[in-house]
Design an enzyme around this catalytic site. Structure first.
Site, short mmCIF file in Angstrom:
data_model
loop_
_atom_site.label_atom_id
_atom_site.label_comp_id
_atom_site.label_asym_id
_atom_site.label_seq_id
_atom_site.Cartn_x
_atom_site.Cartn_y
_atom_site.Cartn_z
CB CYS A 2 -0.95 0.06 1.19
SG CYS A 2 -2.14 -1.28 1.28
NE ARG A 27 4.53 1.68 0.32
CZ ARG A 27 5.25 1.88 1.42
NH1 ARG A 27 6.46 2.38 1.31
NH2 ARG A 27 4.77 1.61 2.60
CD1 TRP A 75 -0.06 -6.40 -2.25
CD2 TRP A 75 -0.60 -6.92 -0.14
NE1 TRP A 75 0.36 -7.69 -2.03
CE2 TRP A 75 0.04 -8.04 -0.74
CE3 TRP A 75 -1.03 -7.03 1.18
CZ2 TRP A 75 0.27 -9.24 -0.06
CZ3 TRP A 75 -0.81 -8.22 1.86
CH2 TRP A 75 -0.18 -9.29 1.24
CG ASN A 103 -0.73 2.74 3.35
OD1 ASN A 103 -1.55 2.70 2.45
ND2 ASN A 103 0.45 3.34 3.22
N GLY A 104 -2.49 -0.40 6.19
CA GLY A 104 -2.45 -1.13 7.45
C GLY A 104 -3.69 -1.96 7.71
CD GLU A 490 17.71 -13.83 -1.28
OE1 GLU A 490 17.41 -12.82 -1.95
OE2 GLU A 490 17.06 -14.18 -0.26
CE LYS A 494 15.82 -11.76 -4.33
NZ LYS A 494 15.09 -12.31 -3.22
CD GLU A 497 11.17 -12.67 -3.73
OE1 GLU A 497 10.79 -12.01 -2.75
OE2 GLU A 497 12.31 -12.55 -4.21
CG HIS A 513 18.60 -37.56 5.25
ND1 HIS A 513 18.70 -38.76 5.91
CD2 HIS A 513 19.85 -37.01 5.27
CE1 HIS A 513 19.94 -38.93 6.34
NE2 HIS A 513 20.66 -37.87 5.97
CE LYS A 612 12.13 -3.66 -2.07
NZ LYS A 612 13.03 -4.76 -2.47
#
Length: 617
Positions: A2, A27, A75, A103-104, A490, A494, A497, A513, A612
């Site tokens: 947001c 964002r 968002w 926002n929130g 990481e 990526k 995402e 395993h 973001k």
């Protein structure tokens, strides 16, 4: 997630609001909208489920102009992405017309909504935002002006929020409030502004005021007022941002992720500037009191989310190996929901790009309560100097990555790693675990690091054919051993995402395993193969993959003696970088994900469902 931008100006603010929304697109959002006071003194709104460019087209077609307006990228939290749930929200009855963006998350919205329904309010959305809008409207109908109505409403709200509100019959001002979500005031020559991020205002001003928790603010064309949660009016310092409009523009690059990947040698050099030119390192790099506090540290707790968590995982190897201090790394969103054992003399490290990550801030607050009276020290490693995280920590180290616009983190990660390595050396020196010769050698390696990173980025043309091979895959497996296992984590993150390929990462020794059952000729397996003490063990793991017809893609140091062959593809990095090797091996994984996303045609900078800056739990 947001974004808010609001303006009261002496000229038409609509172009500024649209430009601000474009700067906030990074964002993450699924709808966008703008509210404004019309020439007739009414509240008007435009909303869209498309990108900001579509909203801009709607507005241009109507030739809208206004000197007061609020704008938002949403968002979805409460309520699916739908036009009825897009912001701004309005409340219009009994002669009072309001418009609000938010926002929130409001945690007690259901309780307040029940009261408002009983009072006769109707709801057209599924959002907690509309509840706030009607609540403020109710106070205005009761006789309060907008400033007092917002201030009074904040006393009822539980949760995290940043809001901007305007009222048709008070067309000269906008009221804002923040609790847990970032918000700042921009002070300009042609007006005053509210935004979630400095970047949204760079076309108009670089002079900003960072708001504190609980602040309620008023902006007019030539003034601003700030009222604390306790009701006192205060003056706060105006800061001149170091950001420039060029810093948040694409320049010659096609995507922000591409730009930010190739900025890494420069921003790592910036992060290490105070270290690379020195003959020795000092605890005071982390704050004036670090010289006194660091010698008392006997254990470390690292709290972070996502990519920052992976940075903490790498740092655990460094801190235990070089500094000899036991380390526990916790996912911030999980840490405060389990009973953990607090230890005395703990260094609590929080890592965040934005410094506004809700889970990390909450985890820090919980850790401080848990370690109260146990001589804990708090340190934030962050890219934002005035963030909530840095303000709540005793010590800080700024990563100097500059603005990171792409949702998939790149330069934030490598600058975090660089900072954590410096911390490792400082604590090792304080503990007597670092000789003068070792210190000089590590400083030499840090000075060389940006140049070594530049050399790795030159491998891009070799990586592009691998991306073509990955483009039609549905799954991928990433392998690493020791300190390179978090780097494999990481790399998998990526790929997930920005390409939407399902990817998992494992410590290579764990293959037998369970994960080995996934391997066949359709499963690409990406391995990180540095020339370290585990290379022979890793080679055995890779043989296990080939024996099951798995296709291997290996990023190897030049002297590992792993050769290209049937089902084995190898790209050699420059010579092994020792303990700094994880930073170098990160870069080709970023490039592989980026070029695979290009081949698949996904939205590189704004991947679906992601944001973001995650300012809600």
């Amino acid at each position: 997630m947001c974004g808010i931008v609001a303006a009261v100006g002496s000229n038409n603010v609509i172009p500024l609001l649209i430009d601000g929304l474009k700067k906030l697109e990074y964002r993450g959002y699924d709808s966008t909208g703008i509210g404004y006071i019309t020439a007739l003194g009414d509240v008007g709104t435009e909303r869209s489920l498309e990108r900001v460019a579509q909203l801009e087209a709607q507005i241009l077609a109507k030739h809208l102009e206004a000197t007061v307006g609020i704008a938002h990228t949403r968002w979805a939290t409460h309520g699916a992405p739908a036009l009825r749930n897009a912001h701004p929200m309005t409340s219009n009855s009994e002669g009072v017309s309001l418009c609000l963006v938010h926002n929130g998350i409001i945690e007690n919205f259901e309780e307040i909504k029940a009261e408002l329904l009983a009072a006769g309010y109707t709801f057209t959305s599924d959002t907690d935002t509309e509840v706030m809008t009607h609540l403020i409207h109710q106070y205005c109908v009761g006789g309060l002006d907008l400033y007092e109505a917002v201030f009074t409403a904040t006393k009822r709200l539980k949760g995290l929020y940043a809001i901007a509100v305007m009222r048709a019959d008070e067309p000269h001002r906008i009221i804002g409030a923040r609790q847990g979500a970032p918000m700042l005031i921009g002070v300009g020559e042609r007006g005053n502004y509210i935004a979630s991020d400095t970047a949204a205002l760079l076309s108009e001003t670089r002079d900003v005021i960072y708001l504190e928790e609980g602040d309620v603010v008023e902006i007019t064309v030539d003034s601003h007022r700030i009222r604390t949660a306790a009701g006192e009016f205060v003056e706060r310092t105006i800061h001149t941002s170091e950001l420039s409009a060029d810093a948040v523009s694409l320049g010659l690059f096609d995507h922000y992720m591409q730009k930010e990947t190739f900025e890494q040698p420069e921003v790592v050099a910036n992060t290490l500037e105070m270290v690379s030119g020195a003959q020795s390192i000092s605890p005071q790099l982390f704050g004036a009191s670090a010289l006194e506090l660091f010698p008392k540290i006997t254990n470390i707790l690292i709290l972070a989310c996502g990519t920052s968590y992976h940075a903490g995982m790498v740092a655990r190897y460094w801190l235990e190996d070089v500094a000899g201090i036991p380390v526990n790394v916790e996912i911030a969103s999980e840490y405060r929901y389990r009973k953990s054992v607090a230890q005395s003399n703990t260094l609590i490290i929080t890592i965040s790009q934005s410094g506004e990550t809700a889970d990390t801030i909450a985890a820090l607050q919980h850790a401080k309560e848990l370690h109260n009276g146990l001589s804990a020290v708090t340190l934030s490693i962050c890219n934002a100097p005035e963030s909530a995280l840095t303000r709540q920590s005793q010590l800080k180290f700024l990563t100097r990555a500059g603005p990171e616009i792409g949702v998939a983190s790149t330069k934030a990660f490598t600058t975090q790693l660089s900072s954590l390595f410096v911390l490792t050396l400082v604590l090792a020196k304080v503990n007597g675990h670092l000789s003068v010769a070792q210190e000089a050698d590590y400083l030499k390696q840090l000075r060389h690091l940006p140049a070594a990173m530049q050399q790795v980025l030159l491998l891009e043309d070799q990586i592009k054919p691998w991306a073509k091979a990955f483009a039609d895959k549905d799954h991928a497996l990433f392998l690493g051993r020791g300190i390179h296992w978090p780097v494999a984590m990481e790399g998998a993150l990526k790929l997930k995402e920005i390409t939407y390929i399902h990817a998992e990462s494992y410590a290579a020794g764990e293959l037998k395993h369970g994960p080995l059952a996934l391997v066949d000729e359709k499963m690409p397996v990406i391995a990180i193969a540095p020339n370290d003490g585990l290379i022979e063990k890793l080679k055995s793991n890779l043989q296990e993959v080939r024996a099951r017809s798995g296709e291997l893609y290996i990023f190897a140091d030049r002297d590992t003696q792993i050769e290209t062959g049937e089902g084995v593809h190898v790209i050699n990095l420059p010579d092994h970088a020792g303990l700094l090797s994880p930073i170098l091996h990160t870069l080709p994984l970023q490039l592989l994900s980026y070029h695979t996303a290009l081949e698949r045609g996904t939205d590189v900078d704004k991947p679906r469902n992601l944001a973001k800056s995650v300012t809600v739990e």
